[in-house]
Design an enzyme around this catalytic site. Structure first.
Site, PDB file in Angstrom:
ATOM      1  N   GLY A 175       0.559  -0.703  -0.083  1.00 55.64           N
ATOM      2  CA  GLY A 175       0.238   0.097   0.179  1.00 55.64           C
ATOM      3  C   GLY A 175       0.757   1.332   0.149  1.00 55.64           C
ATOM      4  CB  CYS A 203       5.313  -4.363   0.939  1.00 56.03           C
ATOM      5  SG  CYS A 203       6.401  -2.463  -0.141  1.00 56.03           S
ATOM      6  CE1 TYR A 204       1.142   1.404   6.280  1.00 54.73           C
ATOM      7  CE2 TYR A 204      -0.512  -0.039   5.925  1.00 54.73           C
ATOM      8  CZ  TYR A 204      -0.017   0.263   5.890  1.00 54.73           C
ATOM      9  OH  TYR A 204      -0.734   1.332   7.126  1.00 54.73           O
ATOM     10  CG  HIS A 242       5.291  -5.463  -4.377  1.00 53.49           C
ATOM     11  ND1 HIS A 242       4.264  -5.896  -3.882  1.00 53.49           N
ATOM     12  CD2 HIS A 242       5.932  -4.571  -3.306  1.00 53.49           C
ATOM     13  CE1 HIS A 242       3.844  -4.257  -3.424  1.00 53.49           C
ATOM     14  NE2 HIS A 242       4.854  -3.636  -3.468  1.00 53.49           N
ATOM     15  CD  GLU A 293       2.364  -8.368  -5.500  1.00 57.16           C
ATOM     16  OE1 GLU A 293       1.941  -7.761  -4.685  1.00 57.16           O
ATOM     17  OE2 GLU A 293       3.335  -9.037  -4.674  1.00 57.16           O
ATOM     18  CB  SER A 296     -21.406  -6.362 -25.714  1.00 57.23           C
ATOM     19  OG  SER A 296     -19.658  -7.468 -25.154  1.00 57.23           O
ATOM     20  N   GLY A 297     -20.978  -9.640 -27.833  1.00 56.88           N
ATOM     21  CA  GLY A 297     -20.068  -9.876 -28.813  1.00 56.88           C
ATOM     22  C   GLY A 297     -18.265  -9.888 -28.236  1.00 56.88           C
ATOM     23  N   GLY A 298     -18.275  -9.692 -26.933  1.00 50.93           N
ATOM     24  CA  GLY A 298     -16.580  -9.341 -26.723  1.00 50.93           C
ATOM     25  C   GLY A 298     -17.098 -11.081 -25.650  1.00 50.93           C
ATOM     26  CB  VAL A 299     -14.520 -12.903 -24.453  1.00 53.04           C
ATOM     27  CG1 VAL A 299     -14.013 -14.095 -23.844  1.00 53.04           C
ATOM     28  CG2 VAL A 299     -14.051 -13.221 -25.886  1.00 53.04           C
ATOM     29  CG  ASP A 300     -15.232 -10.698 -20.156  1.00 49.29           C
ATOM     30  OD1 ASP A 300     -14.965 -11.037 -20.423  1.00 49.29           O
ATOM     31  OD2 ASP A 300     -15.172  -9.073 -20.089  1.00 49.29           O
ATOM     32  CB  SER A 301     -21.588 -10.684 -23.087  1.00 49.22           C
ATOM     33  OG  SER A 301     -21.245 -10.509 -24.062  1.00 49.22           O
ATOM     34  CE  LYS A 316     -11.516 -10.843 -21.673  1.00 51.79           C
ATOM     35  NZ  LYS A 316     -12.807  -9.702 -21.808  1.00 51.79           N
TER      36      LYS A 316
END
Length: 520
Positions: free
Chosen positions: A58, A85-86, A177, A179, A230-235, A376
């Site tokens: 942070g 870290c923090y 870090h 990550e 929407s035609g995107g991957v998610d929807s 994603k």
């Protein structure tokens, strides 16, 4: 998602890379949730019953008055805790140690050496094979006195307590870090921590699929669901998952706002009607959207206009379904995380996001969000699990406002037509050279300027365009893709030669931050 999976709780203190902790853990098949420190109370701890806790980094200093702290109960749960870290400094301060400012600062690459005699600790399995570990540091404060029970396990030139631990209580803390990609063996350290905590590594998309289907059926019952496609991957993944769960109770509404890429509407509609036989309303509303956007140049006004019209159009066409009780959306976990800041308040708005969030209240619908716990890359993995075509799952992200935000300045039909052709050539070039999978997102932006050029023996006065291609892990940060000059030259020649209306091509090499991936 379900308590069938052990949960690792990540307490967020506002680090810009907290999401990366969760991504690394998900890659290890460990289920985790991020919660801002201000929201972590007894009720949440009881509900999650975490098997382990990670305290994030942070921007604050524990030496400042009223700086963030972890609930003291975290250290009384009897589960392993890792401070980063923090998070290390918070752990030390709350357990009776000391942290001070004004010492040597470290930013960027550093090297940690193990303390002799402690290299065989379980947390180090697979590390220090070369005698020291390259890590990524970002700190100004440092630990100067350890709490009772802690020992130093690793040091760097600027952090004499780079790795500390109290193995009797399974408390571990690092100043760097693990990550981020700049700590090459950070994943191994996190894997060691999760194994020590007893995680089974059972977070898979196959398991998620079955659990999500059961959860959808329990929520929906025999009700009707409409899905904004929407035609995107998610929807698209959300729609196929929903259809597997509830069949013909689902109807998708695909709104073509006239701002799609070349051939996109035909591809999306064809895939859902021909391959999945999902009930689909194809609403061609391009005239309505383009008419409302005529003369609009401010990017925020563009986004808000598109969002407002989408709600109106979706509302209109959704009524064709009749007595629908639920609205499905492709909300992802980053959307959930970013809606609340680490301090528990609303996050700063960089851009207004196009979504149908205003619909449920207006239409009296309950939300169904089957992807809200996924990143994603996990959505793509779920899409493969569901059998969506590989070329569709692997498509680059495409924004809800579409080409509107790749057309700075006023939007016209002529400019959109030019942009579609240039964009299609750029993507074709990337595919021809076998680069598509290496790039997170690529597109062309048409600039609101005309430039003088020489075409044949005559003078031209046409638009300039900018190519944009970035590499990224999750879209939160990004860097430009280092194309070879030969590729850029070949692509520029094709665009200028094949697209009437463009006579100059540039390449955008701005990273995110300070820029954003999209131009508006």
């Amino acid at each position: 998602m379900t308590q069938a999976h052990d949960c690792l709780l990540i307490i967020d203190f506002g680090s810009q890379v907290t999401q990366l902790i969760a991504r690394r853990l998900r890659e290890l098949s460990v289920y985790c949730e991020i919660h801002p420190y201000a929201k972590v109370d007894d009720a949440l701890l009881d509900a999650l019953a975490p098997r382990a806790v990670i305290l994030s980094g942070g921007p604050a200093s524990v030496t400042d008055k009223d700086s963030p702290r972890a609930p003291q109960r975290v250290f009384e749960l009897g589960v392993p805790v890792l401070g980063i870290c923090y998070g290390q400094q918070v752990m030390v301060e709350q357990l009776g140690g000391a942290v001070e400012s004004g010492h040597h600062r470290e930013f960027g690459r550093a090297f940690v050496e193990p303390v002799h005699g402690r290299e065989d600790a379980h947390i180090f399995t697979g590390l220090f094979a070369a005698g020291r570990e390259e890590v990524w540091m970002s700190h100004g404060d440092r630990v100067t006195a350890l709490p009772a029970g802690f020992e130093v396990y690793g040091r760097s030139s600027g952090a004499p307590c780079a790795i500390i631990a109290d193995p009797s209580r399974n408390f571990f803390a690092v100043q760097f870090h693990p990550e981020v990609h700049h700590t090459p063996n950070g994943r191994a350290l996190l894997a060691n921590f999760t194994r020590l905590a007893g995680f089974r590594g059972d977070w898979t998309m196959g398991a998620y699929r079955e659990e999500a289907i059961a959860k959808i059926r329990a929520q929906v019952g025999d009700g009707k669901v409409i899905c904004g496609l929407s035609g995107g991957v998610d929807s698209s993944v959300a729609a196929v998952l929903l259809h597997e769960a509830i069949g013909d109770q689902l109807t998708c509404v695909f709104v073509d706002h006239g701002l799609l890429r070349a051939g996109e509407a035909e591809e999306v509609v064809g895939m859902f009607r021909d391959h999945y036989n999902i009930p689909l309303i194809h609403a061609d509303e391009s005239e309505r959207f383009l008419g409302a956007l005529e003369g609009v140049s401010d990017p925020e006004e563009k986004r808000k206009t598109i969002g407002r019209l989408f709600i109106e159009v979706f509302d209109h066409h959704a009524r064709e379904v009749g007595d629908a009780q639920f609205l499905a959306q492709g909300t992802l976990y980053p959307d959930v995380i970013e809606s609340v800041s680490f301090a528990g308040g609303p996050s700063v708005t960089i851009k207004s996001h196009h979504n149908v969030g205003g619909l449920p209240e207006k239409m009296g619908l309950d939300l169904v969000e089957p992807l809200r716990e996924l990143f994603k890359d996990e959505v793509r993995a779920l899409g493969r699990e569901l059998g969506l075509p590989a070329h569709f799952i692997g498509r680059h992200p495409f924004p809800g406002p579409g080409l509107a935000i790749r057309c700075p300045g006023e939007i016209t039909r002529d400019k959109l037509a030019i942009l579609r052709k240039a964009d299609a050539i750029f993507i074709d070039q990337i595919r021809r050279h076998g680069l598509y999978e290496e790039i997170w997102q690529a597109f062309v932006a048409i600039l609101p300027v005309r430039t003088v050029g020489v075409m044949g023996d005559g003078r031209s006065y046409d638009y300039a365009c900018a190519l944009r291609a970035v590499t990224s892990v999750d879209g939160m940060t990004a860097d430009y893709y280092p194309f070879r000059h030969e590729f850029l030259s070949e692509t520029a020649n094709r665009i200028v030669g094949e697209v009437e209306g463009i006579n100059r091509v540039t390449y955008d090499i701005t990273s995110k931050p300070p820029g954003t991936i999209e131009w508006e």
